[in-house]
Scaffold this motif. Sequence first.
Motif, PDB file in Angstrom:
ATOM      1  N   TRP A  66       0.839  -1.194   0.000  1.00  8.41           N
ATOM      2  CA  TRP A  66       0.000   0.000   0.000  1.00  8.41           C
ATOM      3  C   TRP A  66       0.884   1.257   0.000  1.00  8.41           C
ATOM      4  O   TRP A  66       2.036   1.203   0.420  1.00  8.41           O
ATOM      5  CB  TRP A  66      -0.914   0.008   1.223  1.00  8.41           C
ATOM      6  CG  TRP A  66      -1.892  -1.123   1.242  1.00  8.41           C
ATOM      7  CD1 TRP A  66      -1.895  -2.197   2.071  1.00  8.41           C
ATOM      8  CD2 TRP A  66      -3.009  -1.292   0.368  1.00  8.41           C
ATOM      9  NE1 TRP A  66      -2.933  -3.041   1.783  1.00  8.41           N
ATOM     10  CE2 TRP A  66      -3.653  -2.505   0.736  1.00  8.41           C
ATOM     11  CE3 TRP A  66      -3.547  -0.556  -0.683  1.00  8.41           C
ATOM     12  CZ2 TRP A  66      -4.782  -2.984   0.099  1.00  8.41           C
ATOM     13  CZ3 TRP A  66      -4.685  -1.026  -1.323  1.00  8.41           C
ATOM     14  CH2 TRP A  66      -5.291  -2.228  -0.935  1.00  8.41           C
ATOM     15  N   PRO A  67       0.360   2.364  -0.503  1.00 11.39           N
ATOM     16  CA  PRO A  67       1.171   3.607  -0.530  1.00 11.39           C
ATOM     17  C   PRO A  67       1.693   3.975   0.851  1.00 11.39           C
ATOM     18  O   PRO A  67       0.988   3.850   1.858  1.00 11.39           O
ATOM     19  CB  PRO A  67       0.166   4.655  -1.043  1.00 11.39           C
ATOM     20  CG  PRO A  67      -0.826   3.879  -1.832  1.00 11.39           C
ATOM     21  CD  PRO A  67      -0.960   2.551  -1.136  1.00 11.39           C
ATOM     22  N   ASP A  68       2.934   4.412   0.884  1.00 11.66           N
ATOM     23  CA  ASP A  68       3.603   4.768   2.154  1.00 11.66           C
ATOM     24  C   ASP A  68       4.098   6.210   2.044  1.00 11.66           C
ATOM     25  O   ASP A  68       5.131   6.486   1.420  1.00 11.66           O
ATOM     26  CB  ASP A  68       4.777   3.824   2.395  1.00 11.66           C
ATOM     27  CG  ASP A  68       5.442   4.069   3.754  1.00 11.66           C
ATOM     28  OD1 ASP A  68       5.011   5.009   4.458  1.00 11.66           O
ATOM     29  OD2 ASP A  68       6.378   3.320   4.091  1.00 11.66           O
ATOM     30  N   PRO A  69       3.372   7.177   2.618  1.00 10.62           N
ATOM     31  CA  PRO A  69       3.758   8.597   2.512  1.00 10.62           C
ATOM     32  C   PRO A  69       5.121   8.897   3.110  1.00 10.62           C
ATOM     33  O   PRO A  69       5.734   9.918   2.776  1.00 10.62           O
ATOM     34  CB  PRO A  69       2.648   9.332   3.279  1.00 10.62           C
ATOM     35  CG  PRO A  69       1.502   8.355   3.341  1.00 10.62           C
ATOM     36  CD  PRO A  69       2.127   6.998   3.367  1.00 10.62           C
ATOM     37  N   SER A  70       5.618   8.029   3.977  1.00 10.77           N
ATOM     38  CA  SER A  70       6.913   8.312   4.613  1.00 10.77           C
ATOM     39  C   SER A  70       8.060   8.277   3.621  1.00 10.77           C
ATOM     40  O   SER A  70       9.129   8.813   3.900  1.00 10.77           O
ATOM     41  CB  SER A  70       7.178   7.304   5.740  1.00 10.77           C
ATOM     42  OG  SER A  70       7.307   5.982   5.214  1.00 10.77           O
ATOM     43  N   HIS A  71       7.859   7.680   2.468  1.00 10.61           N
ATOM     44  CA  HIS A  71       8.894   7.629   1.441  1.00 10.61           C
ATOM     45  C   HIS A  71       8.684   8.700   0.372  1.00 10.61           C
ATOM     46  O   HIS A  71       9.282   8.641  -0.698  1.00 10.61           O
ATOM     47  CB  HIS A  71       8.923   6.254   0.778  1.00 10.61           C
ATOM     48  CG  HIS A  71       9.384   5.161   1.684  1.00 10.61           C
ATOM     49  ND1 HIS A  71       8.541   4.453   2.503  1.00 10.61           N
ATOM     50  CD2 HIS A  71      10.646   4.674   1.924  1.00 10.61           C
ATOM     51  CE1 HIS A  71       9.233   3.551   3.192  1.00 10.61           C
ATOM     52  NE2 HIS A  71      10.516   3.667   2.881  1.00 10.61           N
ATOM     53  N   GLY A  72       7.855   9.670   0.676  1.00  9.01           N
ATOM     54  CA  GLY A  72       7.632  10.759  -0.274  1.00  9.01           C
ATOM     55  C   GLY A  72       6.842  10.294  -1.498  1.00  9.01           C
ATOM     56  O   GLY A  72       6.030   9.369  -1.433  1.00  9.01           O
ATOM     57  N   PHE A  73       7.155  10.956  -2.628  1.00  6.81           N
ATOM     58  CA  PHE A  73       6.434  10.662  -3.876  1.00  6.81           C
ATOM     59  C   PHE A  73       6.576   9.197  -4.274  1.00  6.81           C
ATOM     60  O   PHE A  73       5.606   8.556  -4.702  1.00  6.81           O
ATOM     61  CB  PHE A  73       6.957  11.569  -4.993  1.00  6.81           C
ATOM     62  CG  PHE A  73       6.413  11.232  -6.351  1.00  6.81           C
ATOM     63  CD1 PHE A  73       5.120  11.585  -6.707  1.00  6.81           C
ATOM     64  CD2 PHE A  73       7.198  10.535  -7.265  1.00  6.81           C
ATOM     65  CE1 PHE A  73       4.611  11.267  -7.956  1.00  6.81           C
ATOM     66  CE2 PHE A  73       6.690  10.214  -8.513  1.00  6.81           C
ATOM     67  CZ  PHE A  73       5.404  10.582  -8.860  1.00  6.81           C
ATOM     68  N   TRP A  74       7.763   8.631  -4.126  1.00  3.73           N
ATOM     69  CA  TRP A  74       8.003   7.244  -4.550  1.00  3.73           C
ATOM     70  C   TRP A  74       7.211   6.250  -3.703  1.00  3.73           C
ATOM     71  O   TRP A  74       6.908   5.147  -4.153  1.00  3.73           O
ATOM     72  CB  TRP A  74       9.489   6.923  -4.486  1.00  3.73           C
ATOM     73  CG  TRP A  74      10.301   7.792  -5.394  1.00  3.73           C
ATOM     74  CD1 TRP A  74      11.123   8.809  -5.041  1.00  3.73           C
ATOM     75  CD2 TRP A  74      10.305   7.734  -6.818  1.00  3.73           C
ATOM     76  NE1 TRP A  74      11.665   9.413  -6.133  1.00  3.73           N
ATOM     77  CE2 TRP A  74      11.179   8.757  -7.252  1.00  3.73           C
ATOM     78  CE3 TRP A  74       9.677   6.944  -7.762  1.00  3.73           C
ATOM     79  CZ2 TRP A  74      11.434   9.000  -8.595  1.00  3.73           C
ATOM     80  CZ3 TRP A  74       9.922   7.175  -9.109  1.00  3.73           C
ATOM     81  CH2 TRP A  74      10.785   8.186  -9.516  1.00  3.73           C
ATOM     82  N   GLY A  75       6.856   6.635  -2.525  1.00  7.70           N
ATOM     83  CA  GLY A  75       6.083   5.737  -1.688  1.00  7.70           C
ATOM     84  C   GLY A  75       4.695   5.461  -2.228  1.00  7.70           C
ATOM     85  O   GLY A  75       4.111   4.402  -1.947  1.00  7.70           O
ATOM     86  N   TYR A  76       4.173   6.425  -2.997  1.00  4.46           N
ATOM     87  CA  TYR A  76       2.852   6.222  -3.591  1.00  4.46           C
ATOM     88  C   TYR A  76       2.908   5.306  -4.812  1.00  4.46           C
ATOM     89  O   TYR A  76       1.881   4.796  -5.260  1.00  4.46           O
ATOM     90  CB  TYR A  76       2.247   7.566  -3.991  1.00  4.46           C
ATOM     91  CG  TYR A  76       1.851   8.409  -2.801  1.00  4.46           C
ATOM     92  CD1 TYR A  76       0.623   8.221  -2.171  1.00  4.46           C
ATOM     93  CD2 TYR A  76       2.710   9.382  -2.298  1.00  4.46           C
ATOM     94  CE1 TYR A  76       0.259   8.997  -1.072  1.00  4.46           C
ATOM     95  CE2 TYR A  76       2.357  10.161  -1.204  1.00  4.46           C
ATOM     96  CZ  TYR A  76       1.125   9.963  -0.592  1.00  4.46           C
ATOM     97  OH  TYR A  76       0.766  10.719   0.489  1.00  4.46           O
ATOM     98  N   LEU A  77       4.101   5.110  -5.385  1.00  6.36           N
ATOM     99  CA  LEU A  77       4.231   4.303  -6.598  1.00  6.36           C
ATOM    100  C   LEU A  77       4.414   2.816  -6.314  1.00  6.36           C
ATOM    101  O   LEU A  77       4.299   2.003  -7.227  1.00  6.36           O
ATOM    102  CB  LEU A  77       5.412   4.808  -7.439  1.00  6.36           C
ATOM    103  CG  LEU A  77       5.319   6.250  -7.933  1.00  6.36           C
ATOM    104  CD1 LEU A  77       6.539   6.587  -8.781  1.00  6.36           C
ATOM    105  CD2 LEU A  77       4.041   6.489  -8.727  1.00  6.36           C
ATOM    106  N   GLN A  78       4.692   2.460  -5.065  1.00  2.64           N
ATOM    107  CA  GLN A  78       5.010   1.068  -4.792  1.00  2.64           C
ATOM    108  C   GLN A  78       3.801   0.139  -4.961  1.00  2.64           C
ATOM    109  O   GLN A  78       3.950  -1.080  -5.068  1.00  2.64           O
ATOM    110  CB  GLN A  78       5.588   0.914  -3.388  1.00  2.64           C
ATOM    111  CG  GLN A  78       4.599   1.163  -2.264  1.00  2.64           C
ATOM    112  CD  GLN A  78       5.251   1.028  -0.897  1.00  2.64           C
ATOM    113  OE1 GLN A  78       6.474   1.188  -0.751  1.00  2.64           O
ATOM    114  NE2 GLN A  78       4.463   0.717   0.111  1.00  2.64           N
ATOM    115  N   ILE A  79       2.590   0.723  -5.029  1.00  2.00           N
ATOM    116  CA  ILE A  79       1.406  -0.112  -5.231  1.00  2.00           C
ATOM    117  C   ILE A  79       1.210  -0.502  -6.694  1.00  2.00           C
ATOM    118  O   ILE A  79       0.495  -1.458  -7.004  1.00  2.00           O
ATOM    119  CB  ILE A  79       0.134   0.615  -4.730  1.00  2.00           C
ATOM    120  CG1 ILE A  79      -1.030  -0.388  -4.624  1.00  2.00           C
ATOM    121  CG2 ILE A  79      -0.234   1.782  -5.655  1.00  2.00           C
ATOM    122  CD1 ILE A  79      -2.292   0.206  -4.034  1.00  2.00           C
TER     123      ILE A  79
END
Length: 273
Positions: A66-79
């Motif tokens: 699921w998206p992880d805001p703690s990693h910034g923009f890239w965290g939203y791409l992991q899904i």
Amino acid sequence: MATQGPPPSARIRLYKPAEEKPVRFMIGLAHMEYLAHANNRAYFHPVTLFVWIAVSCGFAHYLNAWPDPSHGFWGYLQILPAFFAPAVPIMFFIDWKNRPAIEALAESTLRRIDLLDIVPYYARSPASGLWIFEYSGKPIGLLALDASTDALNDTPYTTKLSPAQQKQVLHGTGSSAVATIRHIFGEEAYRGAAIEDDMVQFAVRSAFEAAREVQTIRVLASPLRPWVLEALKKNGFVEGEIVQKIGVYRQPLSWWTLGRSKYEETKVVAESS
């Protein structure tokens, strides 16, 4: 100063025996359009989208993607991998389910009696013909109208018939009360010019004006070739018997028919307006 050449010309002409291979290719391509459209319709069907989203959510939960805001923009791409990966087997499954019936339909069409010996077959009725549509000398479509006494014969033949077998199977010259549009195909690039509409109009005129015996025209059509179906509706054809249902979501393949009386009524109205 450069001189302009003659403007592009369009014409309809009779089939030539040397064109058998490209004609068979166009007929096969017309049936493969069923597959492409069946797949595209199934990919974006609400049920398919629901299954895809449900499976993707389950996959993302299993991978903890699921998206992880703690990693910034890239965290939203992991899904994204978890979301799009299930689409591949779903698309494969849809094509696997759609393909056999459509390929069987194409094969049976290419084995029907009209294609065993094209020129003499379509010469048996004045209303019959297999025509090539040309634009600037390039074939862009074809139309086959069978008004012979075998117009209702849809039996596929596995081997080429001998002259004796053809004589036994075929019913001589003359015209049937029911004519069949056996093949219709126009290249995709010319569909904006309503090439299918022109072909249907040509077939209707050829059937009803060349042979008084012809009272009805029939053609197999499906929503999986919407450009052909639209041309039929525009020219007064109505849906009749459903022959089979195609694809995962069971799209109908039906006989569409037009009667002489309706054609003549429409013709009178057009001439008086």
